[in-house]
Write a protein that holds these residues in place. Structure first.
Motif, PDB file in Angstrom:
ATOM      1  N   GLY A 127       0.809  -1.220   0.000  1.00  0.00           N
ATOM      2  CA  GLY A 127       0.000   0.000   0.000  1.00  0.00           C
ATOM      3  C   GLY A 127       0.836   1.260   0.000  1.00  0.00           C
ATOM      4  N   LEU A 128       1.906   1.280   0.785  1.00  0.00           N
ATOM      5  CA  LEU A 128       2.801   2.447   0.827  1.00  0.00           C
ATOM      6  C   LEU A 128       3.534   2.638  -0.501  1.00  0.00           C
ATOM      7  CD1 LEU A 128       4.177   2.007   4.448  1.00  0.00           C
ATOM      8  CD2 LEU A 128       2.722   3.886   3.626  1.00  0.00           C
ATOM      9  N   ARG A 129       3.928   1.525  -1.125  1.00  0.00           N
ATOM     10  CA  ARG A 129       4.595   1.621  -2.431  1.00  0.00           C
ATOM     11  C   ARG A 129       3.644   2.168  -3.488  1.00  0.00           C
ATOM     12  NH1 ARG A 129       4.163  -1.332  -6.500  1.00  0.00           N
ATOM     13  NH2 ARG A 129       3.428  -3.176  -5.413  1.00  0.00           N
ATOM     14  N   LEU A 130       2.402   1.680  -3.482  1.00  0.00           N
ATOM     15  CA  LEU A 130       1.418   2.175  -4.447  1.00  0.00           C
ATOM     16  C   LEU A 130       1.119   3.655  -4.217  1.00  0.00           C
ATOM     17  CD1 LEU A 130      -1.006  -0.893  -4.540  1.00  0.00           C
ATOM     18  CD2 LEU A 130       0.613  -0.169  -6.322  1.00  0.00           C
ATOM     19  N   TYR A 131       1.092   4.062  -2.952  1.00  0.00           N
ATOM     20  CA  TYR A 131       0.881   5.472  -2.608  1.00  0.00           C
ATOM     21  C   TYR A 131       2.023   6.315  -3.179  1.00  0.00           C
ATOM     22  CZ  TYR A 131       0.696   9.630   0.391  1.00  0.00           C
ATOM     23  OH  TYR A 131       0.657  10.917   0.864  1.00  0.00           O
ATOM     24  N   ALA A 132       3.253   5.890  -2.957  1.00  0.00           N
ATOM     25  CA  ALA A 132       4.409   6.619  -3.497  1.00  0.00           C
ATOM     26  C   ALA A 132       4.358   6.646  -5.022  1.00  0.00           C
ATOM     27  CB  ALA A 132       5.715   5.989  -3.010  1.00  0.00           C
ATOM     28  N   GLU A 151      14.009   8.888  -7.651  1.00  0.00           N
ATOM     29  CA  GLU A 151      13.615   7.929  -6.608  1.00  0.00           C
ATOM     30  C   GLU A 151      13.944   8.457  -5.223  1.00  0.00           C
ATOM     31  OE1 GLU A 151      11.902   5.014  -6.648  1.00  0.00           O
ATOM     32  OE2 GLU A 151      11.533   5.395  -8.772  1.00  0.00           O
ATOM     33  N   ALA A 152      15.131   9.030  -5.071  1.00  0.00           N
ATOM     34  CA  ALA A 152      15.545   9.564  -3.771  1.00  0.00           C
ATOM     35  C   ALA A 152      14.651  10.743  -3.373  1.00  0.00           C
ATOM     36  CB  ALA A 152      17.009   9.989  -3.809  1.00  0.00           C
ATOM     37  N   PHE A 153      14.318  11.572  -4.343  1.00  0.00           N
ATOM     38  CA  PHE A 153      13.465  12.722  -4.054  1.00  0.00           C
ATOM     39  C   PHE A 153      12.074  12.268  -3.622  1.00  0.00           C
ATOM     40  CE2 PHE A 153      10.416  15.978  -5.551  1.00  0.00           C
ATOM     41  CZ  PHE A 153      10.745  16.965  -4.628  1.00  0.00           C
ATOM     42  N   ARG A 154      11.493  11.318  -4.360  1.00  0.00           N
ATOM     43  CA  ARG A 154      10.156  10.818  -4.008  1.00  0.00           C
ATOM     44  C   ARG A 154      10.179  10.160  -2.631  1.00  0.00           C
ATOM     45  NH1 ARG A 154       8.979   9.079  -8.367  1.00  0.00           N
ATOM     46  NH2 ARG A 154       9.819   6.999  -8.340  1.00  0.00           N
ATOM     47  N   SER A 155      11.205   9.376  -2.351  1.00  0.00           N
ATOM     48  CA  SER A 155      11.326   8.715  -1.060  1.00  0.00           C
ATOM     49  C   SER A 155      11.410   9.727   0.085  1.00  0.00           C
ATOM     50  CB  SER A 155      12.575   7.822  -1.071  1.00  0.00           C
ATOM     51  OG  SER A 155      12.760   7.228   0.180  1.00  0.00           O
TER      52      SER A 155
END
Length: 198
Positions: A127-132, A151-155
């Protein structure tokens, strides 16, 4: 104690709503067929008919929370805006929604920290991955325009929102999405270029 006959999907929704009430009142450990049936004014057997077990009921409750709480921006959100405006509006929407979803966020943390089986963790992490992933178009566009690793920015951005979610559960009276957004805007406007850092 059998309620009015309702369509299956409506009955299932009633049971999940009752499970949420029970969990909010006493924690996830108090959710059982008996407590949920009493809350929904149904028989224990009807709860088992729809969910088979306590874990089945909890997995369904978690799935409901993930879809209603971690929905992220809609597809195409911000596509007609400059990348910085789209990003700021997305973050503002996510942070401002935390107060209205405080109970749901609290339950998500309960699932993460107190239901430590691999099945629940996997469901939460998915769920958290889909949210990101819902943020990917906006964060990637912004990151590319500013020379950042997407990827780093989104994380990092998701971590900021998750930290705010912890704060709204811990200190709901003091939490202010507006103040947090002011801090984010101030940091963004005063950040030195990476190559000029001393």
């Amino acid at each position: 104690m059998v309620g009015i006959k309702k369509p299956k999907i409506e009955r299932r929704d009633d049971i999940l709503a009752a499970a949420k009430v029970v969990a909010l009142r006493g924690g996830l450990e108090t959710v059982s067929a008996r407590t949920v049936a009493a809350e929904a004014n149904l028989s224990n057997g009807l709860v088992y008919f729809y969910f088979e077990s306590k874990d089945g009921l909890l997995h369904a409750l978690l799935a409901r929370l993930l879809t209603t709480t971690l929905d992220g921006p809609e597809s195409g959100f911000g596509g007609d805006l400059a990348s910085d405006v789209a990003l700021f509006q997305m973050v503002a929407t996510e942070l401002e929604g935390l107060h209205t979803q405080r109970d749901e966020v609290d339950l998500l943390f309960q699932f993460y920290f107190f239901r430590q089986s691999a099945d629940f963790r996997d469901q939460l992490n998915t769920g958290l991955r889909l949210y990101a992933d819902t943020m990917e178009p906006i964060t990637s566009r912004f990151a590319q325009q500013h020379g950042l690793a997407p990827e780093a920015f989104r994380s990092t951005l998701v971590a900021l929102i998750q930290g705010a979610a912890i704060d709204v559960v811990r200190r709901p009276e003091e939490f202010s999405a507006e103040q947090l957004l002011q801090v984010v805007a101030a940091l963004a406007s005063t950040a030195p270029a990476l190559g000029r850092r001393q």
